[in-house]
Design a protein around this motif. Structure first.
Motif, PDB file in Angstrom:
ATOM      1  N   TRP A   1      67.973  -3.382  -3.137  1.00  0.00           N
ATOM      2  CA  TRP A   1      69.009  -4.560  -3.392  1.00  0.00           C
ATOM      3  C   TRP A   1      70.285  -4.437  -2.830  1.00  0.00           C
ATOM      4  O   TRP A   1      71.004  -6.073  -2.361  1.00  0.00           O
ATOM      5  CB  TRP A   1      69.432  -4.200  -5.281  1.00  0.00           C
ATOM      6  CG  TRP A   1      70.143  -2.522  -5.449  1.00  0.00           C
ATOM      7  CD1 TRP A   1      69.239  -1.724  -6.098  1.00  0.00           C
ATOM      8  CD2 TRP A   1      71.308  -2.604  -5.468  1.00  0.00           C
ATOM      9  NE1 TRP A   1      70.401  -0.715  -5.935  1.00  0.00           N
ATOM     10  CE2 TRP A   1      71.492  -1.184  -5.395  1.00  0.00           C
ATOM     11  CE3 TRP A   1      72.878  -2.928  -4.860  1.00  0.00           C
ATOM     12  CZ2 TRP A   1      72.683  -0.413  -5.193  1.00  0.00           C
ATOM     13  CZ3 TRP A   1      73.332  -2.226  -4.663  1.00  0.00           C
ATOM     14  CH2 TRP A   1      74.099  -1.002  -4.903  1.00  0.00           C
ATOM     15  N   LEU A   2      70.717  -3.729  -2.214  1.00  0.00           N
ATOM     16  CA  LEU A   2      71.616  -3.209  -1.187  1.00  0.00           C
ATOM     17  C   LEU A   2      71.398  -4.840   0.064  1.00  0.00           C
ATOM     18  O   LEU A   2      72.529  -4.657   0.406  1.00  0.00           O
ATOM     19  CB  LEU A   2      71.898  -2.105  -0.882  1.00  0.00           C
ATOM     20  CG  LEU A   2      73.358  -1.761  -0.428  1.00  0.00           C
ATOM     21  CD1 LEU A   2      74.326  -2.687  -0.750  1.00  0.00           C
ATOM     22  CD2 LEU A   2      73.896  -0.426  -0.228  1.00  0.00           C
ATOM     23  N   LEU A   3      69.610  -4.228   0.615  1.00  0.00           N
ATOM     24  CA  LEU A   3      69.564  -4.929   1.881  1.00  0.00           C
ATOM     25  C   LEU A   3      69.667  -6.232   1.087  1.00  0.00           C
ATOM     26  O   LEU A   3      69.689  -7.425   2.214  1.00  0.00           O
ATOM     27  CB  LEU A   3      68.539  -4.384   2.468  1.00  0.00           C
ATOM     28  CG  LEU A   3      67.731  -5.547   3.480  1.00  0.00           C
ATOM     29  CD1 LEU A   3      68.475  -5.192   4.669  1.00  0.00           C
ATOM     30  CD2 LEU A   3      66.184  -4.677   3.904  1.00  0.00           C
ATOM     31  N   ASP A   4      69.328  -6.441   0.445  1.00  0.00           N
ATOM     32  CA  ASP A   4      69.453  -8.482  -0.145  1.00  0.00           C
ATOM     33  C   ASP A   4      70.710  -8.329   0.027  1.00  0.00           C
ATOM     34  O   ASP A   4      70.916  -9.326   0.351  1.00  0.00           O
ATOM     35  CB  ASP A   4      68.573  -7.985  -2.260  1.00  0.00           C
ATOM     36  CG  ASP A   4      67.273  -8.016  -1.488  1.00  0.00           C
ATOM     37  OD1 ASP A   4      66.617  -7.756  -0.516  1.00  0.00           O
ATOM     38  OD2 ASP A   4      66.993  -8.163  -2.710  1.00  0.00           O
ATOM     39  N   PHE A   5      71.581  -7.904  -0.792  1.00  0.00           N
ATOM     40  CA  PHE A   5      72.827  -8.295  -1.138  1.00  0.00           C
ATOM     41  C   PHE A   5      73.205  -8.546   1.127  1.00  0.00           C
ATOM     42  O   PHE A   5      73.987  -8.540   1.162  1.00  0.00           O
ATOM     43  CB  PHE A   5      73.717  -6.874  -1.201  1.00  0.00           C
ATOM     44  CG  PHE A   5      75.244  -6.632  -1.420  1.00  0.00           C
ATOM     45  CD1 PHE A   5      75.617  -7.617  -2.230  1.00  0.00           C
ATOM     46  CD2 PHE A   5      76.339  -6.204  -0.314  1.00  0.00           C
ATOM     47  CE1 PHE A   5      77.524  -8.081  -2.061  1.00  0.00           C
ATOM     48  CE2 PHE A   5      77.849  -6.337  -0.192  1.00  0.00           C
ATOM     49  CZ  PHE A   5      78.235  -7.491  -1.104  1.00  0.00           C
ATOM     50  N   ARG A   6      72.725  -7.472   1.840  1.00  0.00           N
ATOM     51  CA  ARG A   6      73.333  -7.477   2.709  1.00  0.00           C
ATOM     52  C   ARG A   6      72.835  -8.628   3.307  1.00  0.00           C
ATOM     53  O   ARG A   6      73.267  -9.366   4.294  1.00  0.00           O
ATOM     54  CB  ARG A   6      73.161  -6.372   3.748  1.00  0.00           C
ATOM     55  CG  ARG A   6      73.578  -4.979   3.360  1.00  0.00           C
ATOM     56  CD  ARG A   6      72.567  -4.173   4.506  1.00  0.00           C
ATOM     57  NE  ARG A   6      73.604  -2.399   4.178  1.00  0.00           N
ATOM     58  CZ  ARG A   6      74.731  -2.772   5.083  1.00  0.00           C
ATOM     59  NH1 ARG A   6      75.470  -2.819   5.583  1.00  0.00           N
ATOM     60  NH2 ARG A   6      74.854  -0.841   4.576  1.00  0.00           N
TER      61      ARG A   6
ATOM     62  N   MET B   1      80.236  -2.665  -7.118  1.00  0.00           N
ATOM     63  CA  MET B   1      80.534  -3.730  -5.462  1.00  0.00           C
ATOM     64  C   MET B   1      79.744  -4.535  -5.368  1.00  0.00           C
ATOM     65  O   MET B   1      79.374  -5.619  -6.044  1.00  0.00           O
ATOM     66  CB  MET B   1      79.788  -2.771  -4.911  1.00  0.00           C
ATOM     67  CG  MET B   1      79.562  -3.492  -3.059  1.00  0.00           C
ATOM     68  SD  MET B   1      78.088  -2.684  -2.221  1.00  0.00           S
ATOM     69  CE  MET B   1      76.925  -3.640  -2.034  1.00  0.00           C
ATOM     70  N   GLY B   2      81.633  -5.308  -4.958  1.00  0.00           N
ATOM     71  CA  GLY B   2      81.682  -7.084  -4.441  1.00  0.00           C
ATOM     72  C   GLY B   2      81.889  -7.979  -5.755  1.00  0.00           C
ATOM     73  O   GLY B   2      82.090  -8.681  -6.030  1.00  0.00           O
TER      74      GLY B   2
END
Lengths: 482, 249
Positions: free
Chosen positions: A51-56, A170-171
């Motif tokens: 999910w964090l890679l997707d966010f990036r 986050m965000g």
């Protein structure tokens, strides 16, 4: 008369950067440039969840659609975002149990800065999360904090150990769509700090992080997230100095603060990135997005900043006052010297009823620098009885620098009261002469007068920071003091 | 101690002091009197080393045998010259305590001494406060900020007591003072008087000289000292005004 004193001011305001040195630590670096592969590399290096890679990646794709903002009162050569290394980490070493195991060169760096970990640990009871470049090297006091349920660790550790908390918050204060630099940070951030204070807990120590850019050509993309749960309290300090460089270094951080019902978060920072030399060469470009949200009723967020460094500062620590009766504060001292440029200020967005905000901004310009205050006070329709008081003062040293004020006020509710005061002053010849006649040198006199001028803000800093900040003001403006 | 020889000073091209001589020895009190605009304050500023509008076009000033004219303002102060200002300036945010500690320590450093200890400093402060009769609270306030005219002048004498100068030049210290404040200021100056230091009182009223009794009185007119005498000269001036001096000159 003006001429002589300008000479004095020139002399005492052109001292070299005291913290100009850098540590030689083996780096594990990515190639220059920015693309999806680099982002995947960062994410993989940090062993991040999907999910964090997707966010990036989402942030990166959005960033590609944006143009660098030009509205600020700042001038710099165009930044080549493909000429930057987006990942650099000190080589992985085994887990460190005590300071003895820390790289002696690193300890030396801290010692040069006068922030030795041993002393901090022993004397002040400050828990320090020291960030050198992109990877956190050392976290102290975490055991004590753990007992209270307080989480204070590097952002990467939080992603590994507390992914739900990170994912939840986050965000939410600074979405990746917020602005150009926020989008960039969201795509490539490498580390930072995470802090969570559980419900009803008052954090017994000042939480402190020292940041330091430490590798040539490495952009620094820190990300900090502070969550104060209901009825909690924390005072958080961030300070930084940077080694001297010839090339400009980009720094685009994000700080998000969330204060729930009845919570209070106090965020203090002393910023002393390398400002460039006396000719205006080198120095850090500092494009930072700092924002807090008072999400619950009666919550409070206060920002206190002392800005002395960076070639360029673009920074507007802000508060969204969503909860009824919530309070936002911004206290700032920004010093610019030589060719430094600062465009800084605050935004106070009043959404809840009876919300209050205070902005105290003290700009000090010397040399050929430009110092701008830019602030927005917005009172929304439903913010009954909202109050704001803003005071923006500028102090000029010499006659080649500039001070500018850009206040924006938008009110949609008639019951609100918004006050704005602004003054511009110079250190007068009379003041200098008076001090000198008492035996005080011109340099010390300027230090005294400037510290007196900034007192209202300095006294808001935690004690251990206030001393450092006073020194910094003197170092920034003087040749011999400090 | 202070020796001025044939001093000439211009302000913006206009000659204000036109060949002035003055000798002040340790243990003496001198009064410099004269009508407004004759160069009294200019003289005080130039001795203290103020630059800018003042241009010294000729003459010498020496203090304890040292040439003053090449000495920076702060070094003159460190050598022991104190100027009591006619209009003391405000320095917002700087407490009197901090201001005085900085001044004392810079003077001590110049003389090769260690910084003053906290205990000694506080003791000195107490003594100086008592001497001028100023309240404790005042020293926590910012230098001269929001002070009344009388408080500002008392603060000047307080600083003089703290710094214990060898030569004190008091520039119109009596202006704007009521009689009670005047007495306090004068008593302070008298109490600080020793055989080793000297005082130059600049005034255009004789009133202050009822309380600070001078050994010498000089009349400054049109940029020169045109008449010198004992304390009786001040009384004569009070009775007859300055016109007869102008005619003599």
């Amino acid at each position: 008369m003006a001429k002589e004193n300008n000479n004095i001011i020139d002399e005492v305001t052109t001292s070299d950067y005291k913290y100009g040195f850098y540590t030689d630590i083996e780096m594990d670096t990515a190639p220059k440039g920015l693309n999806e592969d680099i982002i995947r590399l960062i994410s993989a290096k940090k062993n991040e969840p999907g999910w964090l890679l997707d966010f990036r990646l989402k942030a990166y794709r959005y960033w590609l659609t944006l143009k660098e903002p030009t509205w600020a009162h700042l001038h710099h050569p165009p930044i080549d975002y493909n000429d930057i290394i987006y990942y650099a980490a000190p080589k992985k070493k085994k887990e460190l149990a005590s300071l003895d195991e820390v790289d002696p060169e690193l300890l030396d760096t801290f010692n040069k800065l006068g922030i030795s970990l041993e002393e901090q640990k022993r004397l002040s009871g400050v828990a320090v999360d020291a960030v050198i470049d992109s990877v956190s090297v050392k976290t102290t006091f975490s055991k004590t904090l753990e007992k209270l349920g307080i989480i204070f660790c590097s952002f990467s550790e939080a992603v590994q150990n507390h992914p739900d908390l990170v994912k939840k918050h986050m965000g939410t204060v600074v979405p990746y769509t917020d602005n150009y630099f926020a989008a960039l940070n969201s795509a490539v951030f490498t580390d930072g700090s995470f802090c969570y204070i559980p419900k009803g807990v008052r954090c017994p120590v000042e939480l402190s992080t020292y940041f330091r850019i430490n590798a040539a050509n490495t952009g620094q993309f820190e990300r900090t997230l502070i969550v104060g749960d209901e009825e909690s309290y924390v005072s958080y300090m961030e300070g930084c100095t940077a080694p001297q460089r010839d090339e400009n270094q980009l720094h685009a951080a994000i700080v998000e603060i969330i204060a729930m019902k009845d919570a209070e978060v106090k965020y203090s920072t002393v910023q002393n990135w390398y400002p460039g030399n006396a000719k205006g060469e080198g120095g850090i470009y500092n494009f930072v997005t700092k924002r807090g949200i008072c999400r619950g009723a009666n919550s409070k967020i206060s920002w206190t900043q002392v800005e002395t460094g960076s070639a360029i500062t673009w920074k507007y620590p802000s508060c969204i006052l969503m909860g009824d009766n919530s309070v936002g504060e911004f206290y700032s001292v920004a010093v610019t010297n030589n060719y430094q440029q600062a465009d800084t200020g605050s935004k106070m967005i009043h959404l809840g009823k009876n919300t209050k905000s205070t902005i105290i901004s003290k700009g000090i310009s010397a040399g050929r620098s430009n110092n701008s205050y830019r602030g927005l006070v917005k009172i929304s329709k439903r913010a009954e009885n909202a109050r704001n008081f803003s005071q923006c003062d500028s102090l000029l040293l010499g006659d080649k620098c500039g001070a500018h004020t850009f206040p924006y006020i938008e009110t949609e509710n008639k019951s609100s009261i918004v006050e704005h005061e602004a003054t511009t002053s110079k250190i007068s010849d009379d003041q200098l002469f008076y001090c000198q006649q008492r035996g005080i040198s011109a340099e010390s006199a300027i230090g005294l007068i400037v510290n007196g001028y900034a007192k209202e803000v300095l006294k808001k800093l935690p004690m251990e920071f206030a001393v450092e900040a006073q020194k910094l003001l003197s170092i920034s403006l003087e040749g011999s003091v400090g | 101690m202070l020796s001025i020889k044939n001093l000439h000073v211009n302000i913006e091209g206009r000659e204000i002091i036109k060949g002035l001589d003055l000798e002040v020895k340790a243990g003496e009190v001198h009064a410099i009197m004269g009508p407004n605009g004759t160069g009294k304050s200019t003289l005080a500023s130039v001795i203290a080393g103020r630059e800018g509008i003042y241009e010294i076009t000729g003459g010498e000033i020496s203090f304890k045998g040292k040439d003053l004219l090449d000495m920076p303002v702060e070094d003159r102060a460190r050598e022991g010259i104190f100027l009591g200002f006619q209009y003391p300036v405000e320095i917002p945010g700087v407490s009197i305590t901090n201001f005085m500690r900085t001044a004392i320590n810079e003077i001590r450093q110049y003389k090769g001494l260690e910084p003053i200890s906290a205990g000694d400093f506080l003791k000195k402060m107490e003594e100086a406060k008592n001497l001028v009769g100023i309240q404790s609270k005042l020293t926590n306030r910012s230098v001269n900020e929001g002070f009344s005219g009388g408080e500002k002048k008392k603060n000047e004498i307080f600083q003089m007591a703290m710094l214990q100068p060898e030569l004190a030049i008091l520039d119109e210290t009596d202006s704007g003072l009521d009689i009670d404040a005047l007495k306090i200021v004068a008593n302070g100056v008298n109490a600080l008087k020793t055989e080793a230091n000297a005082t130059v009182v600049i005034t255009h009223y004789q009133r202050l000289l009822d309380y600070i009794v001078p050994d010498f009185v000089h009349v400054l007119f049109n940029g020169k000292i045109v008449k010198s005498g004992g304390k009786e000269l001040a009384l004569e001036l009070e009775a007859k005004g300055y016109d007869w001096i102008k005619e003599d000159a």
